[in-house]
Design a protein around this motif. Structure first.
Motif, PDB file in Angstrom:
ATOM      1  N   VAL A 266      50.042 -29.517 -37.479  1.00 56.38           N
ATOM      2  CA  VAL A 266      51.459 -29.798 -37.752  1.00 56.38           C
ATOM      3  C   VAL A 266      52.273 -28.772 -36.964  1.00 56.38           C
ATOM      4  CG1 VAL A 266      53.295 -29.932 -39.497  1.00 56.38           C
ATOM      5  CG2 VAL A 266      50.951 -30.571 -40.125  1.00 56.38           C
ATOM      6  N   GLU A 267      53.256 -29.238 -36.227  1.00 56.33           N
ATOM      7  CA  GLU A 267      54.174 -28.360 -35.493  1.00 56.33           C
ATOM      8  C   GLU A 267      54.773 -27.325 -36.444  1.00 56.33           C
ATOM      9  OE1 GLU A 267      54.473 -29.182 -32.166  1.00 56.33           O
ATOM     10  OE2 GLU A 267      55.565 -27.273 -31.952  1.00 56.33           O
ATOM     11  N   GLY A 268      54.744 -26.074 -36.056  1.00 56.99           N
ATOM     12  CA  GLY A 268      55.347 -25.039 -36.903  1.00 56.99           C
ATOM     13  C   GLY A 268      54.432 -24.535 -38.004  1.00 56.99           C
ATOM     14  N   GLY A 269      53.207 -25.048 -38.038  1.00 63.17           N
ATOM     15  CA  GLY A 269      52.266 -24.628 -39.076  1.00 63.17           C
ATOM     16  C   GLY A 269      51.331 -23.524 -38.594  1.00 63.17           C
ATOM     17  N   TRP A 270      50.254 -23.345 -39.331  1.00 59.57           N
ATOM     18  CA  TRP A 270      49.185 -22.414 -38.961  1.00 59.57           C
ATOM     19  C   TRP A 270      48.528 -22.951 -37.695  1.00 59.57           C
ATOM     20  CZ3 TRP A 270      47.681 -17.682 -40.309  1.00 59.57           C
ATOM     21  CH2 TRP A 270      46.366 -17.278 -40.098  1.00 59.57           C
ATOM     22  N   ASP A 271      48.189 -22.063 -36.755  1.00 52.76           N
ATOM     23  CA  ASP A 271      47.647 -22.552 -35.486  1.00 52.76           C
ATOM     24  C   ASP A 271      46.545 -21.620 -34.968  1.00 52.76           C
ATOM     25  OD1 ASP A 271      48.989 -20.328 -34.567  1.00 52.76           O
ATOM     26  OD2 ASP A 271      50.636 -21.448 -33.668  1.00 52.76           O
ATOM     27  N   LEU A 272      46.031 -21.952 -33.792  1.00 55.78           N
ATOM     28  CA  LEU A 272      44.885 -21.218 -33.244  1.00 55.78           C
ATOM     29  C   LEU A 272      45.228 -19.755 -32.942  1.00 55.78           C
ATOM     30  CD1 LEU A 272      41.941 -21.293 -32.269  1.00 55.78           C
ATOM     31  CD2 LEU A 272      42.783 -22.074 -30.045  1.00 55.78           C
ATOM     32  N   THR A 273      46.430 -19.509 -32.441  1.00 58.05           N
ATOM     33  CA  THR A 273      46.827 -18.126 -32.125  1.00 58.05           C
ATOM     34  C   THR A 273      46.781 -17.261 -33.378  1.00 58.05           C
ATOM     35  OG1 THR A 273      48.293 -19.051 -30.455  1.00 58.05           O
ATOM     36  CG2 THR A 273      48.659 -16.753 -31.039  1.00 58.05           C
ATOM     37  N   GLN A 274      47.353 -17.792 -34.476  1.00 62.86           N
ATOM     38  CA  GLN A 274      47.333 -17.035 -35.731  1.00 62.86           C
ATOM     39  C   GLN A 274      45.897 -16.906 -36.253  1.00 62.86           C
ATOM     40  OE1 GLN A 274      50.828 -18.211 -38.460  1.00 62.86           O
ATOM     41  NE2 GLN A 274      50.786 -19.865 -36.959  1.00 62.86           N
ATOM     42  N   THR A 275      45.124 -17.973 -36.075  1.00 65.40           N
ATOM     43  CA  THR A 275      43.726 -17.934 -36.543  1.00 65.40           C
ATOM     44  C   THR A 275      42.970 -16.801 -35.856  1.00 65.40           C
ATOM     45  OG1 THR A 275      43.749 -20.324 -36.898  1.00 65.40           O
ATOM     46  CG2 THR A 275      41.585 -19.280 -36.740  1.00 65.40           C
ATOM     47  N   ILE A 276      43.157 -16.691 -34.548  1.00 62.55           N
ATOM     48  CA  ILE A 276      42.433 -15.661 -33.790  1.00 62.55           C
ATOM     49  C   ILE A 276      42.849 -14.266 -34.269  1.00 62.55           C
ATOM     50  CG2 ILE A 276      42.241 -14.618 -31.480  1.00 62.55           C
ATOM     51  CD1 ILE A 276      42.187 -17.564 -30.417  1.00 62.55           C
ATOM     52  N   ALA A 277      44.151 -14.089 -34.485  1.00 66.96           N
ATOM     53  CA  ALA A 277      44.633 -12.780 -34.959  1.00 66.96           C
ATOM     54  C   ALA A 277      44.080 -12.481 -36.363  1.00 66.96           C
ATOM     55  CB  ALA A 277      46.157 -12.762 -34.961  1.00 66.96           C
ATOM     56  N   TYR A 278      44.001 -13.505 -37.194  1.00 64.82           N
ATOM     57  CA  TYR A 278      43.451 -13.368 -38.554  1.00 64.82           C
ATOM     58  C   TYR A 278      41.957 -13.017 -38.496  1.00 64.82           C
ATOM     59  CZ  TYR A 278      41.805 -15.395 -43.088  1.00 64.82           C
ATOM     60  OH  TYR A 278      41.204 -15.649 -44.301  1.00 64.82           O
TER      61      TYR A 278
ATOM     62  N   VAL B 241      32.198 -16.656 -38.430  1.00 64.46           N
ATOM     63  CA  VAL B 241      33.334 -17.509 -38.798  1.00 64.46           C
ATOM     64  C   VAL B 241      32.963 -18.945 -38.470  1.00 64.46           C
ATOM     65  CG1 VAL B 241      34.505 -17.148 -36.573  1.00 64.46           C
ATOM     66  CG2 VAL B 241      35.828 -17.863 -38.538  1.00 64.46           C
ATOM     67  N   CYS B 242      33.346 -19.862 -39.352  1.00 61.79           N
ATOM     68  CA  CYS B 242      33.124 -21.287 -39.111  1.00 61.79           C
ATOM     69  C   CYS B 242      34.474 -21.933 -38.841  1.00 61.79           C
ATOM     70  CB  CYS B 242      32.445 -21.945 -40.316  1.00 61.79           C
ATOM     71  SG  CYS B 242      32.059 -23.686 -40.024  1.00 61.79           S
ATOM     72  N   ALA B 243      34.589 -22.609 -37.690  1.00 57.69           N
ATOM     73  CA  ALA B 243      35.890 -23.127 -37.251  1.00 57.69           C
ATOM     74  C   ALA B 243      36.054 -24.607 -37.614  1.00 57.69           C
ATOM     75  CB  ALA B 243      36.039 -22.934 -35.749  1.00 57.69           C
ATOM     76  N   SER B 244      36.798 -24.829 -38.699  1.00 52.93           N
ATOM     77  CA  SER B 244      37.163 -26.185 -39.095  1.00 52.93           C
ATOM     78  C   SER B 244      38.660 -26.349 -38.840  1.00 52.93           C
ATOM     79  CB  SER B 244      36.809 -26.383 -40.567  1.00 52.93           C
ATOM     80  OG  SER B 244      36.968 -27.731 -40.952  1.00 52.93           O
ATOM     81  N   SER B 245      39.285 -27.348 -39.435  1.00 49.95           N
ATOM     82  CA  SER B 245      40.730 -27.508 -39.232  1.00 49.95           C
ATOM     83  C   SER B 245      41.311 -28.406 -40.322  1.00 49.95           C
ATOM     84  CB  SER B 245      41.020 -28.112 -37.854  1.00 49.95           C
ATOM     85  OG  SER B 245      40.670 -29.473 -37.822  1.00 49.95           O
ATOM     86  N   GLY B 246      42.657 -28.351 -40.422  1.00 53.17           N
ATOM     87  CA  GLY B 246      43.398 -29.313 -41.247  1.00 53.17           C
ATOM     88  C   GLY B 246      43.343 -29.068 -42.742  1.00 53.17           C
ATOM     89  N   GLY B 247      43.897 -30.028 -43.473  1.00 53.79           N
ATOM     90  CA  GLY B 247      43.818 -30.056 -44.931  1.00 53.79           C
ATOM     91  C   GLY B 247      45.036 -29.526 -45.660  1.00 53.79           C
ATOM     92  N   ILE B 248      46.036 -29.039 -44.926  1.00 56.60           N
ATOM     93  CA  ILE B 248      47.126 -28.358 -45.622  1.00 56.60           C
ATOM     94  C   ILE B 248      48.119 -29.325 -46.248  1.00 56.60           C
ATOM     95  CG2 ILE B 248      48.795 -28.077 -43.715  1.00 56.60           C
ATOM     96  CD1 ILE B 248      47.822 -25.314 -46.197  1.00 56.60           C
ATOM     97  N   ARG B 249      48.260 -30.492 -45.684  1.00 56.49           N
ATOM     98  CA  ARG B 249      49.271 -31.422 -46.166  1.00 56.49           C
ATOM     99  C   ARG B 249      48.669 -32.814 -46.266  1.00 56.49           C
ATOM    100  NH1 ARG B 249      54.825 -31.039 -42.840  1.00 56.49           N
ATOM    101  NH2 ARG B 249      55.538 -29.242 -44.041  1.00 56.49           N
ATOM    102  N   ALA B 250      49.060 -33.551 -47.315  1.00 56.37           N
ATOM    103  CA  ALA B 250      48.578 -34.925 -47.445  1.00 56.37           C
ATOM    104  C   ALA B 250      49.076 -35.752 -46.256  1.00 56.37           C
ATOM    105  CB  ALA B 250      49.100 -35.506 -48.761  1.00 56.37           C
TER     106      ALA B 250
END
Ligand code: FNR
Length: 363
Positions: free
Chosen positions: A239-251, A263-272
């Motif tokens: 989702v535009e403006g959401g959590w993304d890869l750049t933030q994931t890497i920093a985290y 680390v296991c790299a999955s994605s999604g699930g934040i919003r219906a």
């Protein structure tokens, strides 16, 4: 012929016989958090799957952190004894396969129906419960509005993760995976789409990762060094403006400093109703980027179904391990068949030797 998939790998202090893992998969079949004979047969057959690591499903650290009434938990002595019984049996039967457990809190996606009952939020008469999250924002229409955790409750939730980690170690797990993906509680702190807090747990990136890092730090400190602590992330909200890869890497960089083993790299699930662009290997690029940027042992997952596909991902250095979910439900011997295709050897029980390789014709 040598196969990368069937090469051993070390995560933390744990030696895995190969790089193939069974992804954590909820079975929605427990009674008040306690695993039972369903889990015993499910995990025992996966002990014979050829995978070096079997991850036990999302396991709730407190009762209200279950997704459904059928989710496994580690919040009571009964839960601990039940999971220990299942694990003991699976390990006794399962040769070289190692077992891990995924510790989780479902946050605002808790109190819902099992998928085969539609997966929607529980309604009156179905014993629903008050859900919690970073903020009082519902997952979607017709979902429970969660209670926003107070700072005191955040500390209690960290303590619940620690308690459950102690229980997991006592039950005999060698790997603990912290579930910070798929729109559940930890991800609800990470993602700016959900986290609207005004205190030190919301707003800036540093504040949004604060609670997840507290959980990781506390769990790592609570368990002995021979237990590997890993992390599952959603690399993007899609989702535009959401959590993304750049933030994931920093985290992940911060989590690495705290001692995560993989680390296991999955994605999604934040919003219906957000649909990821699902295609074969569609999350592998995330694993590759995380691995290249952080150097953490990285597991790729998501529509990896073919042994040669798995082998190629490893050969190209885009991940260190491969997890499969649904392919193992469909074929619990996936690992044997992959070993055949890749010319590798894997463990199988002697009782079944007449069905394997050149023994097939000897009858
Ligand atoms: C899942 N998935 C999942 N993920 C997770 O982190 N914890 C969990 O408990 C579950 N539960 C679960 C149950 C079932 C029935 C399925 C099918 C999936 C997601 C799973 O671990 C995996 O990431 C996805 O299924 C994608 O991988 P595959 O199935 O394409 O190999």
């Amino acid at each position: 012929m040598t196969s990368r998939l069937f090469d051993p790998i070390r995560i933390g202090e744990v030696e895995l016989p190969n790089r193939l893992a069974v992804a954590p998969m909820c079975q929605y079949s427990a009674s008040d958090g306690s695993a039972n004979d369903w889990h015993l047969q499910h995990l025992s057959q996966l002990a014979y799957s050829g995978a070096g690591l079997v991850m036990v499903e999302a396991t709730a650290v407190e009762r209200r952190g279950r997704i459904t009434h059928g989710c496994v938990g580690l919040y009571t002595d009964e839960n601990e004894a039940a999971l220990r019984r299942v694990l003991d049996a699976a390990r006794r039967l399962g040769g070289a396969t190692r077992f891990g457990v995924q510790l989780a809190h479902a946050g605002r996606k808790a109190s819902s129906r099992k998928p085969w009952d539609g997966g929607a939020a529980l309604t009156e008469g179905e014993d629903p419960w008050q859900t919690v999250s970073s903020s009082a924002v519902a997952f979607g229409e017709d979902w429970h509005v969660p209670h926003a955790l107070t700072k005191e409750e955040i500390a209690q939730t960290v303590a619940a993760f620690v308690q459950a980690a102690h229980r997991a170690v006592r039950a005999g797990f060698e790997v603990i995976e912290i579930h910070s993906a798929h729109g559940y509680l930890m991800h609800e702190f990470l993602s700016p789409l959900v986290n609207a807090r005004k205190d030190e747990y919301g707003g800036s990136f540093e504040n949004r990762i604060r609670f997840p890092l507290e959980v990781i730090r506390a769990v790592r400190a609570a368990v002995p060094s021979h237990v590997a602590v890993g992390l599952r992330v959603s690399a993007t909200d899609w989702v535009e403006g959401g959590w993304d890869l750049t933030q994931t890497i920093a985290y992940v960089r911060e989590a690495k400093k705290l001692g995560i083993a993989y680390v296991c790299a999955s994605s999604g699930g934040i919003r219906a109703h957000v649909m990821p662009p699902v295609a074969p290997g569609f999350q592998v690029d995330f694993a590759a980027e995380i691995k290249a940027s952080t150097g953490v042992v990285t597991r790729a997952v998501g529509l990896i179904t073919d042994p040669k596909q798995a082998e190629q991902i490893l050969e190209e250095g885009r991940a260190d391990m491969i997890a499969l979910g649904r392919a193992f439900l469909d074929d619990p011997r996936w690992g044997w068949h992959a070993a055949d295709v890749l010319g590798a050897k894997t463990h199988f029980p002697p009782q079944y030797h007449m069905a394997r390789g050149s023994n097939w014709r000897k009858f």
